[in-house]
Design an enzyme around this catalytic site. Structure first.
Site, PDB file in Angstrom:
ATOM      1  N   LYS A 120     -93.040  31.934 -20.109  1.00 48.44           N
ATOM      2  CA  LYS A 120     -93.359  31.178 -21.318  1.00 48.44           C
ATOM      3  C   LYS A 120     -94.072  29.878 -20.939  1.00 48.44           C
ATOM      4  CE  LYS A 120     -90.962  34.079 -23.933  1.00 48.44           C
ATOM      5  NZ  LYS A 120     -91.578  34.946 -24.938  1.00 48.44           N
ATOM      6  N   ASP A 168     -95.851  38.882 -21.063  1.00 45.43           N
ATOM      7  CA  ASP A 168     -95.514  39.252 -22.438  1.00 45.43           C
ATOM      8  C   ASP A 168     -96.565  40.206 -22.985  1.00 45.43           C
ATOM      9  OD1 ASP A 168     -93.788  39.277 -24.596  1.00 45.43           O
ATOM     10  OD2 ASP A 168     -93.622  37.104 -24.691  1.00 45.43           O
ATOM     11  N   HIS A 183     -93.367  47.560 -23.222  1.00 48.35           N
ATOM     12  CA  HIS A 183     -93.019  46.604 -24.268  1.00 48.35           C
ATOM     13  C   HIS A 183     -93.297  47.269 -25.610  1.00 48.35           C
ATOM     14  CE1 HIS A 183     -93.061  43.152 -26.921  1.00 48.35           C
ATOM     15  NE2 HIS A 183     -92.675  42.365 -25.943  1.00 48.35           N
ATOM     16  N   HIS A 221     -88.016  48.219 -24.143  1.00 53.11           N
ATOM     17  CA  HIS A 221     -87.259  47.245 -24.922  1.00 53.11           C
ATOM     18  C   HIS A 221     -86.507  47.988 -26.023  1.00 53.11           C
ATOM     19  CE1 HIS A 221     -89.379  43.386 -23.585  1.00 53.11           C
ATOM     20  NE2 HIS A 221     -89.868  44.367 -22.834  1.00 53.11           N
ATOM     21  N   SER A 249     -83.971  41.936 -24.757  1.00 50.23           N
ATOM     22  CA  SER A 249     -84.830  40.764 -24.650  1.00 50.23           C
ATOM     23  C   SER A 249     -85.091  40.197 -26.033  1.00 50.23           C
ATOM     24  CB  SER A 249     -86.155  41.155 -23.979  1.00 50.23           C
ATOM     25  OG  SER A 249     -87.044  40.076 -23.917  1.00 50.23           O
TER      26      SER A 249
END
Length: 486
Positions: A178, A206, A296, A329, A381
């Site tokens: 991040k 990400d 993801h 995820h 997450s």
């Protein structure tokens, strides 16, 4: 709501020109007993006012297999009795008089082997915009063993991944770098090094970090792998970082994956939005190159979140296991993203079971034999922190990656301290569990005791405490009340 006898029209009338009800064309059979080789689907349907739910169910079966809006004479050129899908059961949805569960059986010969793209083109390709139905949702599926065996499944799987990492008896720890957009390659690598040095097993890109003006993908890969190698040398542990190879074309994705491999990466990442053919292609590449494939689920909420229309994530998870991802995820139940605890646990069942048993409380309507297909490592997450460690381990056990993005990067003492806080919280909770303590109820006390000897954990608990996102989930079980994780 099973019909006592078939309502199909007499054979001669069945092929008369014109429009005929779907149940009269053979798409409803209340006496049908599904075969072991049938592919089964469960739809939640909301018929338009005045539409018979049995006719609506037959329409779903017809439009997802061989039917069109009128009788066609070319049906006579096919083995149409075999190729027609058959709605065979309609049940009212508990506490919702407008909705019905519709069970449909499909003959295995309707589907191409080893192709999720072909499967989805039939099952969800047309029926969701059909006018006689206000809304439809694909809730669950059962795949026959013969069909499952046409897929290679995950390229690595949980057991092999743990052996490569030499990490056993606990969840894996990770964090998303991040801010996910805006960092230069060098600063991005710095974040990765600090997180891994502090005790995490993985860092990750990400979903929307690809190759933007502020950081070219090649720069990111170079700086990240330099950080991984240095952190591994400093800690003596195998480390990794999920390098997102998602791009505009398959050719470019392969190019980025090859570069990641050349730098020594053990894992690459793709987004769900790349599509099923791409997912299966990247899984094949990973299998050939001994790489772990992380997925993801970017974009899934556009069609999985609403309870009355779309596709349940448990179905997406089943497709992804067949397609061959190693990580996916699957939700946290306690974090910032949508997730009813029982429903989320059902997703974890789909990822990790050798044989998934029907469990209506978790939204699992069918037994599923996975035919020795490798297991997927679920990933929790989104809005989680060290103060929730006891809840996460109680809910999901050991075979899970716990990813603390903001819960690592946002630590008041810095990134490395944030990673250390999470690692100490994890180790303390696993030790307490192995000693026979009730970690769900004693968890806060266990964390406070550990924090007496760990400044970073103490700071994490002081900063976030028992912060949680207490919103009512939209996708809940129809057969059990929403459970509390506290």
């Amino acid at each position: 709501m099973n019909a006592p006898e078939s309502v199909q029209a007499k054979p001669r009338k069945r092929y008369d020109a014109g429009v005929m009800k779907y149940k009269e064309m053979g798409y409803w059979d209340g006496d049908y007993e599904p075969k072991d080789t049938d592919l089964l689907a469960l739809f939640r349907i909301t018929p338009q006012d005045g539409v018979d739910p049995v006719e609506a169910a037959a329409a779903v079966a017809g439009e997802s297999s061989t039917a069109t809006w009128t009788v066609v004479w070319t049906d006579r050129l096919t083995a149409c009795d075999m190729y027609r899908a058959k709605a065979y059961r309609v049940d009212p949805v508990p506490n919702n008089p407008e909705q019905f569960f519709c069970y449909v059986a499909y003959d295995l010969s309707l589907f191409e082997e080893g192709s999720i793209a072909n499967l989805t083109a039939s099952i969800i390709g047309n029926v969701f915009s059909f006018k006689p139905i206000k809304a439809a949702r694909l809730e669950d599926m059962r795949f026959p063993v013969a069909y499952v065996k046409t897929f290679a499944g995950p390229s690595t799987g949980i057991i092999v991944e743990r052996e490569r990492l030499d990490k056993f008896g606990r969840p894996l720890l990770g964090a998303t770098t991040k801010p996910k957009l805006g960092l230069s390659g060098r600063n991005y690598g710095r974040v990765v090094y600090e997180g891994l040095k502090g005790g995490l097993d993985f860092m990750k890109d990400d979903e929307n970090i690809n190759s933007q003006p502020f950081m070219h993908w090649r720069d990111r890969f170079l700086f990240v792998m330099d950080a991984v190698n240095k952190a591994s040398a400093a800690t003596g542990e195998v480390k990794g970082s999920y390098l997102n190879v998602t791009a505009g074309t398959m050719e470019e994705m392969y190019r980025r994956a090859e570069f990641a491999k050349s730098l020594g990466s053990v894992i690459i990442m793709i987004d769900l939005i790349v599509g099923w053919t791409c997912i299966q292609s990247m899984s094949n590449w990973c299998r050939q190159n001994d790489m772990i494939l992380h997925l993801h689920r970017a974009g899934h909420g556009t069609y999985t979140r609403q309870k009355n229309h779309g596709v349940s994530f448990r179905v997406i998870a089943k497709w992804l296991r067949l397609a061959g991802v190693d990580h996916m995820h699957t939700g946290t139940a306690v974090g910032k993203l949508e997730g009813d605890p029982l429903t989320v646990q059902g997703y974890y069942n789909v990822c990790r079971d050798a044989y998934t048993h029907a469990d209506l409380s978790r939204g699992l309507f069918f037994d599923q034999d996975w035919a020795s297909l490798r297991k997927v490592m679920p990933v929790a997450s989104g809005g989680i922190h060290a103060g929730q460690m006891h809840q996460l381990i109680s809910l999901f056990g050991d075979d899970v990656v716990l990813q603390f993005g903001g819960g690592t990067i946002g630590h008041p003492q810095g990134i490395q301290a944030g990673a250390t806080a999470n690692r100490v919280a994890l180790e303390a909770m696993v030790l307490a569990r192995n000693e026979g303590r009730d970690i769900l109820n004693e968890g806060p006390e266990i964390l406070r005791d550990a924090a007496r000897w760990c400044g970073p954990l103490r700071a994490a608990l002081d900063t976030w405490g028992d912060i949680s996102f207490n919103y009512t989930p939209t996708d809940t079980s129809d057969f059990a009340p929403t459970a509390s994780v506290a």
